[in-house]
Scaffold this motif. Sequence first.
Motif, PDB file in Angstrom:
ATOM      1  N   VAL A 176      40.547  35.567  41.236  1.00 49.08           N
ATOM      2  CA  VAL A 176      40.911  34.780  40.063  1.00 49.08           C
ATOM      3  C   VAL A 176      41.690  33.541  40.400  1.00 49.08           C
ATOM      4  O   VAL A 176      41.934  32.715  39.522  1.00 49.08           O
ATOM      5  CB  VAL A 176      41.736  35.645  39.079  1.00 49.08           C
ATOM      6  CG1 VAL A 176      40.927  36.787  38.555  1.00 49.08           C
ATOM      7  CG2 VAL A 176      42.999  36.154  39.781  1.00 49.08           C
ATOM      8  N   ASP A 177      42.098  33.381  41.685  1.00 54.39           N
ATOM      9  CA  ASP A 177      42.874  32.190  41.998  1.00 54.39           C
ATOM     10  C   ASP A 177      42.060  30.923  41.799  1.00 54.39           C
ATOM     11  O   ASP A 177      42.601  29.837  41.697  1.00 54.39           O
ATOM     12  CB  ASP A 177      43.377  32.237  43.444  1.00 54.39           C
ATOM     13  CG  ASP A 177      42.228  32.272  44.436  1.00 54.39           C
ATOM     14  OD1 ASP A 177      42.014  31.239  45.098  1.00 54.39           O
ATOM     15  OD2 ASP A 177      41.563  33.315  44.551  1.00 54.39           O
TER      16      ASP A 177
ATOM     17  N   VAL B 179      52.874  31.177  52.145  1.00 52.90           N
ATOM     18  CA  VAL B 179      51.898  32.256  52.015  1.00 52.90           C
ATOM     19  C   VAL B 179      51.578  32.464  50.546  1.00 52.90           C
ATOM     20  O   VAL B 179      52.488  32.480  49.702  1.00 52.90           O
ATOM     21  CB  VAL B 179      52.444  33.573  52.607  1.00 52.90           C
ATOM     22  CG1 VAL B 179      51.451  34.704  52.391  1.00 52.90           C
ATOM     23  CG2 VAL B 179      52.761  33.418  54.078  1.00 52.90           C
ATOM     24  N   GLU B 180      50.301  32.600  50.226  1.00 54.44           N
ATOM     25  CA  GLU B 180      49.858  33.008  48.890  1.00 54.44           C
ATOM     26  C   GLU B 180      49.040  34.292  49.026  1.00 54.44           C
ATOM     27  O   GLU B 180      48.189  34.411  49.905  1.00 54.44           O
ATOM     28  CB  GLU B 180      48.979  31.927  48.245  1.00 54.44           C
ATOM     29  CG  GLU B 180      49.747  30.845  47.535  1.00 54.44           C
ATOM     30  CD  GLU B 180      48.864  30.065  46.580  1.00 54.44           C
ATOM     31  OE1 GLU B 180      49.399  29.242  45.838  1.00 54.44           O
ATOM     32  OE2 GLU B 180      47.617  30.291  46.566  1.00 54.44           O
ATOM     33  N   TRP B 181      49.297  35.216  48.122  1.00 54.71           N
ATOM     34  CA  TRP B 181      48.654  36.538  48.201  1.00 54.71           C
ATOM     35  C   TRP B 181      48.181  36.964  46.815  1.00 54.71           C
ATOM     36  O   TRP B 181      48.962  37.065  45.869  1.00 54.71           O
ATOM     37  CB  TRP B 181      49.672  37.543  48.752  1.00 54.71           C
ATOM     38  CG  TRP B 181      49.203  38.956  48.739  1.00 54.71           C
ATOM     39  CD1 TRP B 181      48.011  39.450  49.183  1.00 54.71           C
ATOM     40  CD2 TRP B 181      49.936  40.088  48.259  1.00 54.71           C
ATOM     41  NE1 TRP B 181      47.947  40.809  49.019  1.00 54.71           N
ATOM     42  CE2 TRP B 181      49.120  41.226  48.454  1.00 54.71           C
ATOM     43  CE3 TRP B 181      51.213  40.252  47.703  1.00 54.71           C
ATOM     44  CZ2 TRP B 181      49.543  42.505  48.088  1.00 54.71           C
ATOM     45  CZ3 TRP B 181      51.633  41.517  47.351  1.00 54.71           C
ATOM     46  CH2 TRP B 181      50.806  42.640  47.544  1.00 54.71           C
TER      47      TRP B 181
ATOM     48  N   VAL C 178      46.930  34.964  35.811  1.00 53.84           N
ATOM     49  CA  VAL C 178      45.842  34.336  35.079  1.00 53.84           C
ATOM     50  C   VAL C 178      45.117  35.399  34.278  1.00 53.84           C
ATOM     51  O   VAL C 178      44.735  36.451  34.819  1.00 53.84           O
ATOM     52  CB  VAL C 178      44.853  33.635  36.039  1.00 53.84           C
ATOM     53  CG1 VAL C 178      43.766  32.926  35.249  1.00 53.84           C
ATOM     54  CG2 VAL C 178      45.579  32.677  36.950  1.00 53.84           C
ATOM     55  N   THR C 179      44.936  35.140  32.993  1.00 51.71           N
ATOM     56  CA  THR C 179      44.250  36.115  32.149  1.00 51.71           C
ATOM     57  C   THR C 179      43.435  35.389  31.099  1.00 51.71           C
ATOM     58  O   THR C 179      43.593  34.177  30.873  1.00 51.71           O
ATOM     59  CB  THR C 179      45.268  37.059  31.476  1.00 51.71           C
ATOM     60  OG1 THR C 179      44.557  38.111  30.801  1.00 51.71           O
ATOM     61  CG2 THR C 179      46.149  36.318  30.485  1.00 51.71           C
TER      62      THR C 179
ATOM     63  N   ALA D 145      45.797  44.330  40.986  1.00 52.37           N
ATOM     64  CA  ALA D 145      46.424  43.675  39.834  1.00 52.37           C
ATOM     65  C   ALA D 145      45.692  42.359  39.620  1.00 52.37           C
ATOM     66  O   ALA D 145      46.177  41.284  39.988  1.00 52.37           O
ATOM     67  CB  ALA D 145      47.915  43.448  40.073  1.00 52.37           C
ATOM     68  N   SER D 146      44.504  42.462  39.069  1.00 48.01           N
ATOM     69  CA  SER D 146      43.631  41.308  38.905  1.00 48.01           C
ATOM     70  C   SER D 146      44.337  40.183  38.152  1.00 48.01           C
ATOM     71  O   SER D 146      44.925  40.383  37.086  1.00 48.01           O
ATOM     72  CB  SER D 146      42.368  41.718  38.139  1.00 48.01           C
ATOM     73  OG  SER D 146      41.523  40.607  37.958  1.00 48.01           O
ATOM     74  N   GLY D 147      44.288  38.979  38.729  1.00 51.61           N
ATOM     75  CA  GLY D 147      44.894  37.815  38.105  1.00 51.61           C
ATOM     76  C   GLY D 147      46.297  37.495  38.591  1.00 51.61           C
ATOM     77  O   GLY D 147      46.834  36.440  38.275  1.00 51.61           O
TER      78      GLY D 147
END
Length: 732
Positions: free
Chosen positions: A33-34, A636-638, A681-682, A643-645
């Motif tokens: 979702v990113d 860092v981005e993870w 994000v949703t 946990a979608s979004g």
Amino acid sequence: MKCTPQKLSFAVLYAICLNQAVAAESKTNDAQVDTLDEVKVNASADANAKGLMKPYAGGQVAKGGRVGVMGNQDAMDTPFSINAYTNALIQNQQARSVGDVLLNDPSVRVARGFGNFQESYFIRGYILNSDSVAYNGLYGLLPRQYISAELFERVEVLRGASAFLNGASPNGDGIGGSISLLPKRAPNDPLNLVTTGWSSGNQQFVSADIARRFGPDDSAGLRLNVSKRKGGTAVDREHVELDLISLGFDWRGENIRVSADAGYQDNKLNETRTNVTLSASSPAITGVPSAPASDKNWAQPWSYSNERDVFGTLRAEWDVSAQLTAYAAAGARHTKEANSLANLTLSNSSTGAGTMSRFDNIRDESVITGEAGLKGTFNTASIEHDWVLSTSAYSAVRKIDFAFQHSLNTNLYTPVYYAQPAFTGANAAPFDLYVNYEANLQSVALGDTLSLFDKRLLLTLGARQQNLKYINKNATGATTSQYDESKLSPALGMVVKPWQGISLYANYIEALSQGDTAPATANGSPVVNAGQVLAPFVSKQKEVGAKFDFGKVRLTTAYFTTEKPRGVTNTSNIFKQEGSEDHQGVELMTYGEVMAGLRLLGGVTWLDTKQKNTNNAATEGKRTIGVPDKQANLGVEWDVRGASGLTLDARVIVTDSVYANAANTLEVPGWTRLDIGARYVTDIKGKLVTVRGRVDNVTDRDYWASSGGFPNNGYLVLGAPRMVTVSAQLDF
């Protein structure tokens, strides 16, 4: 065990990487979702047929960027080091200014102008001021002190000298690199983004980003950005109010492309914390003061800085044939400034005692600039040529007036606040603007990139002939100094691609800047040639490096040396070009997606700086003011599995100690800072909603963030306190 910022920083990063590695072993069908909130801009930001360079894996950095007159190039194809930070990174980190974006760059450190609140940037140890940032390829068009992040699609950093590529910086800086900002363009799909948020100090902000394409085949596009910020900051009693509006237009015909931009920014600061100047005499400071609490504010209650800018650009390209393109661009800016300041000069580093004086000034500045040229391709035998012929012009007129009076006692740690002291005598007269500075720069550049052996060998050859004219005047209209000099600046570059995904490169390139002006006195005696302006300074850079593309991760290494001339007063008390500031360094940088849902951005820079031929035993061979031996960044981005979004991020910034004076007797401690963030994000009833939260300086570290920026001055800037920012964005 004490939890230091360093230990906490690396513990957070280690935990993120460990969790990701474990999660990677399990199967998941979660969507990535990113990418949902990333705006896919296919229109060109600069009316270029190639369009905007596409983002690299991970979406934080583009595959390449604008390499001056040579145009857009993939980073793997150019003999220069370049990073282009994307709008997705800008949004997700909730960056407010260019400086916020450049906190991600290991070759850059953010500083501040002398006696004002202008953002400045040390690149490879050399200063670049915000009014030397290019906009859509042209110098001098953006606000002088503060550039709001809502204005741009990309922040491009070209490391190293760039006289041939970009022309001489109008302000004589940019020795270590250049920064170019690309305006936003309408994407192929309709865009409706509204963002509202809050940050520490009860600062509230709202912005709208709206775009549409029109006409046959959606050939025309409009993009409107409106933003407002108002409220306090994390620093006690500071207040900010910013109003911004920009409109971008582009049109794509069969063989003609046109883009245009217009912008307005009104930035008002009240009681903004000032720099701290260390007294060099009566008495001279012998040590660097301990950093006060990060939210401490010694600004006077009546101090303010207001800046209002109107600016615009127009750019067009015409494909005369399949092998020849003509292009032209023009831009203008008008700025009005008014300030009432009270900077702190420290006289005792132990007690924090010092003085402040009221300094009021007004400024009115106009800039007109443009370029035109031809570019094309042709073949000679088995050699492909990608060439360009360009001419450019820049004109600036600055009007000012100012008054400086009073010396009032105060303290860094326990400030004393005063009612605004009234000006008396001649200073009490109303301000009357007068022209104190005029600049006119013209240049012609010719460049060619030769491709051989199926593009495994790329050779770049170029030169730019430049003429620099400057006039300085006093309040009576008399010319105090003038300058009219010309110089030819060459450039050589080579890229070798021995294997797929590997580029070895080398370059020799120069920077050109106005020579120093001889001071009135030195060593307690009059200077023989006082007021003389030296010939243009030619800074010479040599660089070798390697770039590796592993498919979803890129790694760049570079070794460089740069020699910057400087003026010194010799033993005969004659001011001459004899000294230099020599920098050499090694850079290691990386970005990309190391595995699904895990992105890295960062690197480390080692710098060895020396002052040479200073004619002063106290400064000979010493380090340059404000430049650390080592600086590093790791971000860092993870995307959290299960946990979608949800995406978490962390960034560590490490900076070694610097010196606040040329003799290197005043050492400013190094510092480490940790920033963390999260976004979710949703989809709500078919509308995309992104909620973001961020904490900068998590441990609320008290530290001096920078020293100097203005030549031969080591003033200190206190680092910002812990700042919390939250926002919600609706895409409808």
